[in-house]
Design a protein around this motif. Structure first.
Motif, short mmCIF file in Angstrom:
data_model
loop_
_atom_site.label_atom_id
_atom_site.label_comp_id
_atom_site.label_asym_id
_atom_site.label_seq_id
_atom_site.Cartn_x
_atom_site.Cartn_y
_atom_site.Cartn_z
N LEU A 184 -40.93 10.19 -9.03
CA LEU A 184 -41.38 11.27 -9.91
C LEU A 184 -41.24 12.57 -9.14
N VAL A 185 -40.42 13.46 -9.69
CA VAL A 185 -40.11 14.72 -9.03
C VAL A 185 -40.78 15.87 -9.77
N LYS A 186 -41.58 16.62 -9.05
CA LYS A 186 -42.22 17.82 -9.58
C LYS A 186 -41.29 19.00 -9.35
N THR A 187 -40.95 19.73 -10.41
CA THR A 187 -40.04 20.86 -10.28
C THR A 187 -40.73 22.01 -9.55
N ILE A 188 -40.08 22.50 -8.49
CA ILE A 188 -40.57 23.66 -7.75
C ILE A 188 -39.76 24.90 -8.14
N TYR A 189 -38.44 24.80 -8.02
CA TYR A 189 -37.54 25.89 -8.43
C TYR A 189 -36.51 25.35 -9.41
N LEU A 190 -36.16 26.19 -10.35
CA LEU A 190 -35.18 25.84 -11.39
C LEU A 190 -34.13 26.95 -11.42
N SER A 191 -32.87 26.56 -11.49
CA SER A 191 -31.78 27.52 -11.48
C SER A 191 -31.29 27.82 -12.90
N VAL A 192 -31.09 29.10 -13.20
CA VAL A 192 -30.43 29.49 -14.45
C VAL A 192 -29.10 30.13 -14.07
N ASP A 193 -28.03 29.74 -14.76
CA ASP A 193 -26.69 30.15 -14.37
C ASP A 193 -25.84 30.51 -15.59
N PRO A 194 -24.92 31.47 -15.43
CA PRO A 194 -24.10 31.89 -16.56
C PRO A 194 -23.29 30.77 -17.21
N TYR A 195 -22.81 29.79 -16.41
CA TYR A 195 -21.97 28.73 -16.98
C TYR A 195 -22.69 27.95 -18.07
N MET A 196 -24.02 27.97 -18.03
CA MET A 196 -24.78 27.22 -19.02
C MET A 196 -24.54 27.73 -20.44
N ARG A 197 -24.18 29.01 -20.54
CA ARG A 197 -23.92 29.56 -21.87
C ARG A 197 -22.76 28.83 -22.52
N GLY A 198 -21.71 28.51 -21.76
CA GLY A 198 -20.57 27.79 -22.31
C GLY A 198 -20.93 26.40 -22.78
N ARG A 199 -21.88 25.77 -22.11
CA ARG A 199 -22.29 24.41 -22.49
C ARG A 199 -23.12 24.39 -23.77
N MET A 200 -23.51 25.56 -24.23
CA MET A 200 -24.27 25.64 -25.48
C MET A 200 -23.35 25.68 -26.70
N ASN A 201 -22.04 25.83 -26.47
CA ASN A 201 -21.05 25.78 -27.55
C ASN A 201 -20.54 24.36 -27.70
N ASP A 202 -20.21 23.97 -28.91
CA ASP A 202 -19.67 22.63 -29.14
C ASP A 202 -18.15 22.70 -29.04
N THR A 203 -17.67 22.99 -27.83
CA THR A 203 -16.23 23.12 -27.60
C THR A 203 -15.86 22.36 -26.33
N LYS A 204 -14.59 22.04 -26.23
CA LYS A 204 -14.09 21.34 -25.05
C LYS A 204 -14.16 22.24 -23.84
N SER A 205 -14.67 21.70 -22.73
CA SER A 205 -14.74 22.45 -21.49
C SER A 205 -14.68 21.45 -20.35
N TYR A 206 -14.96 21.95 -19.14
CA TYR A 206 -14.89 21.07 -17.97
C TYR A 206 -16.10 20.16 -17.86
N VAL A 207 -17.15 20.44 -18.62
CA VAL A 207 -18.30 19.53 -18.72
C VAL A 207 -18.67 19.41 -20.19
N PRO A 208 -19.26 18.30 -20.61
CA PRO A 208 -19.64 18.15 -22.01
C PRO A 208 -20.66 19.20 -22.42
N PRO A 209 -20.69 19.58 -23.70
CA PRO A 209 -21.70 20.55 -24.16
C PRO A 209 -23.08 19.92 -24.15
N PHE A 210 -24.10 20.80 -24.07
CA PHE A 210 -25.46 20.32 -24.26
C PHE A 210 -25.59 19.79 -25.68
#
Length: 337
Positions: free
Chosen positions: A37-63
């Motif tokens: 069980l891991v308690k989150t201490i720091y969480l990263s927010v990054d620009p690439y995450m915006r691309g994963r919010m689109n339902d389009t083909k990319s280098y990682v699957p969309p959210f």
């Protein structure tokens, strides 16, 4: 034990809005097997995450919609059934945006908290630093005396790119979006010249700052800023394409100058890359970055937003230029074990 988590509930149209996300509570499952069980201490927010919010083909699957968003997290083991991880150990992994995560021990990596502050493992010693390291050195290949231009220069990747270029003996020109950021780049990080794209004529300022042309352009932003830089390429120039934050929230395909002729007449190389392309060499890169950090050749800046409830605000701030250096959310204090 109750948990809190963040889900994507609709695909953003243009710039994301708070209504695209939902905070909710959920139960924490019981541990089994080799889980921790891991308690989150720091969480990263990054620009690439915006691309994963689109339902389009990319280098990682969309959210997926109505599923928890995931990203880089530094946490602390607070319960363990693992023989490799003990309560109190600090770990890093790509994990769901939750206050607590139950994970198999092999899905996280143990950290040495004596090398650098915990947060640095999501920035200068993590994916951010490795992105700068491999993109610049493998594709950009800066040589002593060459001119390196960095867009998004005050961001998490850009600040490290400029410093590594200086370590390699290059002349560095940074492009950023405020007087505070340009002053930081020049006065604290040692960039040779800086351009404020919000107040300067970027092309004219670049011509003045790069009288001998551009040998390496580390592209973090795309758009009109990149159009201006590409007009000043030298023969044999190299262009690592890391990000295109100027384009992420556009609802229509961006149309700009045709750049092939610039690449052709200058025998220039433009190559996109993803840091995971270099996964086999992460240890090598991390060791070199840690060495430079301990030698005082690298410094870093973090913009830390306090509180899990402010995670989406921190993410949206990336697209408003609110951060200098790495954008992080501090979720909790470490526990004394």
């Amino acid at each position: 034990m109750n948990n809190e988590r963040i889900l994507l509930v609709s695909r953003p149209k243009g710039t994301p809005a708070m209504s695209d996300f939902r905070y909710e509570e959920a139960a924490v499952p019981e541990l089994k097997g080799d889980q921790v069980l891991v308690k989150t201490i720091y969480l990263s927010v990054d620009p690439y995450m915006r691309g994963r919010m689109n339902d389009t083909k990319s280098y990682v699957p969309p959210f997926e919609l109505n599923e928890v968003i995931s990203g880089g997290i530094v946490g602390q083991v607070v319960q363990s059934l693992s023989s490799d991880l003990a309560e109190g150990d600090f770990v890093i992994g790509n994990l769901p945006w939750q206050k607590y995560n139950v994970v198999n021990d092999i899905s996280v990596r143990k950290l040495d908290s004596n090398i650098a502050p915990l947060s640095a493992n999501l920035g200068v010693l993590g994916m951010t630093g490795l992105t700068a390291y491999f993109g610049l050195l493998d594709i950009g290949k800066p040589q002593e005396g060459e001119t390196v231009v960095v867009s998004g220069a005050a961001g998490a990747v850009g600040t490290i790119v400029g410093q590594i270029a200086k370590i390699k003996g290059a002349r560095v020109v940074g492009i950023a979006g405020s007087e505070e950021k340009t002053a930081y780049l020049k006065n604290e990080l040692g960039f040779d010249e800086v351009i404020n794209y919000k107040t300067d004529n970027v092309f004219e300022a670049l011509k003045a700052a790069c009288p001998g042309g551009v040998d390496v352009y580390f592209d973090n932003v795309g758009g009109e800023i990149s159009d201006a830089v590409l007009r000043l390429l030298n023969h044999g120039a190299r262009i690592p394409v890391c990000g295109q934050i100027a384009l992420y929230n556009l609802e229509k395909m961006d149309v700009g100058p045709r750049i092939q002729s610039q690449l052709l007449i200058n025998s220039a190389l433009m190559k996109g890359f993803i840091v995971s392309d270099y996964a086999a060499h992460f240890e090598e890169g991390a060791m070199e970055l840690a060495k430079w950090l301990m030698e005082g050749k690298l410094s870093y800046k973090e913009n830390i937003v306090e509180g899990f409830e402010n995670t989406i605000d921190a993410f949206l701030g990336l697209f408003k230029g609110e951060n200098t250096g790495k954008q992080l959310v501090k979720v909790a204090e470490p526990e004394n074990v």
